[in-house]
Design an enzyme around this catalytic site. Structure first.
Site, PDB file in Angstrom:
ATOM      1  N   GLY A 152       0.786  -1.238   0.000  1.00  0.00           N
ATOM      2  CA  GLY A 152       0.000   0.000   0.000  1.00  0.00           C
ATOM      3  C   GLY A 152       0.807   1.271   0.000  1.00  0.00           C
ATOM      4  N   PRO A 172       5.051  -4.645  -1.222  1.00  0.00           N
ATOM      5  CG  PRO A 172       7.167  -3.832  -1.796  1.00  0.00           C
ATOM      6  CD  PRO A 172       6.472  -4.822  -0.894  1.00  0.00           C
ATOM      7  N   GLY A 173       3.499  -3.478  -4.166  1.00  0.00           N
ATOM      8  CA  GLY A 173       3.222  -3.775  -5.573  1.00  0.00           C
ATOM      9  C   GLY A 173       3.457  -2.505  -6.363  1.00  0.00           C
ATOM     10  NE  ARG A 174      -0.619   2.136  -5.355  1.00  0.00           N
ATOM     11  CZ  ARG A 174      -1.849   2.077  -5.852  1.00  0.00           C
ATOM     12  NH1 ARG A 174      -2.146   2.737  -6.933  1.00  0.00           N
ATOM     13  NH2 ARG A 174      -2.784   1.364  -5.242  1.00  0.00           N
ATOM     14  NE  ARG A 206      -4.767   2.959  -9.781  1.00  0.00           N
ATOM     15  CZ  ARG A 206      -4.431   4.194  -9.459  1.00  0.00           C
ATOM     16  NH1 ARG A 206      -3.963   5.035 -10.371  1.00  0.00           N
ATOM     17  NH2 ARG A 206      -4.558   4.618  -8.224  1.00  0.00           N
ATOM     18  CE1 TYR A 252      -9.983   1.245  -7.015  1.00  0.00           C
ATOM     19  CE2 TYR A 252      -8.173   1.493  -8.560  1.00  0.00           C
ATOM     20  CZ  TYR A 252      -8.980   0.696  -7.779  1.00  0.00           C
ATOM     21  OH  TYR A 252      -8.775  -0.648  -7.766  1.00  0.00           O
ATOM     22  CB  CYS A 291     -19.490   3.439 -26.293  1.00  0.00           C
ATOM     23  SG  CYS A 291     -18.904   3.123 -27.946  1.00  0.00           S
ATOM     24  CD  GLU A 292     -19.187   3.836 -19.424  1.00  0.00           C
ATOM     25  OE1 GLU A 292     -19.931   4.293 -18.547  1.00  0.00           O
ATOM     26  OE2 GLU A 292     -19.335   2.715 -19.948  1.00  0.00           O
ATOM     27  CE1 TYR A 309      -2.980  -3.604  -7.944  1.00  0.00           C
ATOM     28  CE2 TYR A 309      -1.752  -1.608  -7.406  1.00  0.00           C
ATOM     29  CZ  TYR A 309      -2.123  -2.918  -7.108  1.00  0.00           C
ATOM     30  OH  TYR A 309      -1.637  -3.512  -5.989  1.00  0.00           O
TER      31      TYR A 309
HETATM   32  C1  LIG Z   1      -2.957  -5.167  -3.068  1.00  0.00           C
HETATM   33  C2  LIG Z   1      -2.183  -5.781  -1.993  1.00  0.00           C
HETATM   34  C3  LIG Z   1      -0.836  -5.452  -1.855  1.00  0.00           C
HETATM   35  C4  LIG Z   1      -0.117  -4.453  -2.719  1.00  0.00           C
HETATM   36  O1  LIG Z   1      -0.658  -3.181  -2.639  1.00  0.00           O
HETATM   37  P1  LIG Z   1       0.130  -1.964  -3.323  1.00  0.00           P
HETATM   38  O2  LIG Z   1      -0.771  -0.801  -3.074  1.00  0.00           O
HETATM   39  O3  LIG Z   1       0.261  -2.288  -4.764  1.00  0.00           O
HETATM   40  O4  LIG Z   1       1.443  -1.871  -2.643  1.00  0.00           O
HETATM   41  C5  LIG Z   1      -0.116  -6.078  -0.856  1.00  0.00           C
HETATM   42  N1  LIG Z   1      -0.704  -6.993  -0.040  1.00  0.00           N
HETATM   43  C6  LIG Z   1      -1.999  -7.341  -0.171  1.00  0.00           C
HETATM   44  C7  LIG Z   1      -2.569  -8.354   0.741  1.00  0.00           C
HETATM   45  C8  LIG Z   1      -2.783  -6.748  -1.147  1.00  0.00           C
HETATM   46  O5  LIG Z   1      -4.074  -7.079  -1.245  1.00  0.00           O
END
Ligand SMILES: *Cc1c(COP(=O)(O)O)cnc(C)c1O
Length: 463
Positions: A278, A321-323, A360, A364, A391-392, A421
């Site tokens: 997150g 971390p993903g994002r 997104r 969001y 079409c939106e 994402y």
């Molecule tokens: C989505 C998610 C993440 C990654 O979130 P980011 O905002 O991309 O860092 C990590 N752990 C869990 C359990 C998630 O659902």
């Protein structure tokens, strides 16, 4: 923040629309390094390049729309997280942000682990050679088939999300003669977004088991009693695009108090704590994300302090971390189609993609930046809304931004920070063909996910 007195006159909106976040930048040709991938620069010709390759050439070779990921930057960010957390902690990249086999190999080579949350993500990870013990399996409704496959493959951990799942995973593991390492996902009553967090006692969401009311403690008791499970820790994930560490502080404190309660009741000190992902990134110049080493230091201190207070051995920390790893490393390249000035409002710039490659903004209300990248321009700033071809009317890519007033059909524009994402949430709405992902590094470009074709669409439509 001033919302009036725009220098460019009414056509370019001398009164910024309600809720607009900033005035036009002083130099529209500048590329803020906060929002662009590491190797992105403007060349002498005026075009932007990434990994040493000019975007006009990339557009010719790979077409538009397309995502370009800066492999050098991806690896650097992955390594920075790994290094920041050191040997006493684990970094699990959240595959849902963007997953492909090339990405799995980069992660493997840079020493990261991987989170998956579906059979499809698990298949991708395993087929690219990620060792199963470096994979964690998440999700609030894993099917029996998915659980079976994960246990058989030998995933390093399954994160249990409900009471039903505790029994389900235990049963499957036992049936296979295995003892599966698991964590329990708890909801700690902290909801964090960007610059604020809310601490609550009650949880009204689908994930995890609440700490409140002794639910999580009961889940631990059950997991400890089942032969098929080896309970190794507690997991918490509090939100997304977070800049403020205060939410993590409250979450860590609450998780540690559960660890202390488990020790007191069962004489067991669970060895792991996962604080989820997150962590925020810069989508616009207004965002100021933290560096991985600051985050590692802050989280380490919080957990150590809370554990000392509770007289617990400090557990092994993991983060997801993903994002924060993939987000800033890519941009989406579009070609400008229709340019439609709306007198006194703004100019609508239509591109050859839209909500099918970036949902997104619609989903969001996300903010993005945009720049003219095929050339420079000395024209004055024009307030634009970058929209797609779907079409939106909600098909918006960038809600409010400034581009040069001489923007024309055929120009290339790019939206930075689309690594996370975007491709992973892409759709075939209007039978759009999902764009390719092209990895660029040291003067070489390589397709890592190819563009969909109309044949792909027809292959699924069996008539
Ligand atoms: C989505 C998610 C993440 C990654 O979130 P980011 O905002 O991309 O860092 C990590 N752990 C869990 C359990 C998630 O659902």
């Amino acid at each position: 923040m001033s919302r009036s007195a725009h220098p460019a006159g009414p056509r370019h909106a001398d009164v910024l629309p309600e809720g607009h976040y900033s005035a036009p930048p002083t130099d529209l040709n500048a590329l803020d390094p906060k929002v662009w991938a590491e190797t992105v620069t403007r060349t002498e010709s005026g075009a932007v390049s990434v990994g040493g390759l000019d975007v006009t050439r990339l557009a010719e070779e790979f077409g538009t729309p397309a995502y370009f990921v800066d492999e050098t930057d991806f690896r650097a960010r992955a390594r920075a997280w790994r290094t920041a957390f050191g040997h006493d902690a684990d970094v699990f990249y959240a595959g849902k942000a963007f997953l492909s086999r090339a990405v799995v190999r980069w992660l493997y080579e840079e020493g990261l682990n991987l989170d998956v949350c579906s059979g499809g993500e698990l298949t991708t990870a395993l087929s690219a050679g990620m060792p199963a013990d470096r994979i964690a399996f998440h999700g609030n409704n894993k099917s029996e088939a998915e659980i079976t496959r994960a246990v058989e493959a030998g995933v390093g951990r399954i994160v249990l999300d409900s009471f039903q799942e505790i029994v389900r995973v235990a049963h499957i593991a036992q049936g296979l003669g295995r003892r599966q390492r698991v964590q329990i996902r708890v909801t700690v009553g902290v909801e964090a977004h960007t610059h604020e967090f809310i601490a609550t006692a009650h949880e009204d969401q689908k994930f995890g088991i609440a700490l409140a009311g002794g639910r999580a403690a009961e889940a631990v008791r059950r997991a400890l009693s089942l032969d098929g499970l080896e309970l190794v820790g507690i997991h918490s994930h509090i939100g997304s695009q977070i800049f403020d560490m205060a939410g993590f502080e409250v979450a860590a404190r609450r998780v540690v108090s559960l660890l202390a309660q488990v020790r007191d009741e069962h004489g067991v000190e669970l060895p792991e704590i996962d604080l989820g992902g997150g962590l925020g990134i810069a989508y616009t110049s207004d965002d100021d994300p933290r560096e991985p080493h600051e985050i590692a230091k802050a989280l380490g201190e919080i957990v150590t302090r809370e554990c000392e207070a509770a007289r617990l051995r400090t557990p092994r920390i993991s983060v997801e971390p993903g994002r924060a790893i993939v987000g800033p490393t890519a941009f989406t390249l579009y070609e400008v189609g229709t340019v439609k000035p709306l007198e006194g409002l703004r100019t609508y710039v239509s591109v050859d993609g839209g909500m099918s490659d970036n949902i997104r903004t619609a989903l969001y209300d996300a903010e993005y930046s945009v720049a003219l990248v095929s050339r420079t321009s000395d024209a004055e700033p024009m307030l634009v809304r970058v929209v797609g071809k779907h079409c939106e009317s909600g098909d918006i890519v960038v809600k409010d931004a400034f581009l040069p007033a001489d923007l024309a059909t055929g120009d290339l524009i790019a939206v930075p920070a689309t690594g996370a994402y975007c491709r992973s949430m892409a759709s075939n709405y209007n039978h759009a063909l999902r764009p390719p992902v092209v990895a660029v590094r040291d003067g070489e470009a390589r397709v890592i996910v190819r563009r969909e074709t109309e044949d792909d669409l027809l292959r699924l439509d069996v008539g």
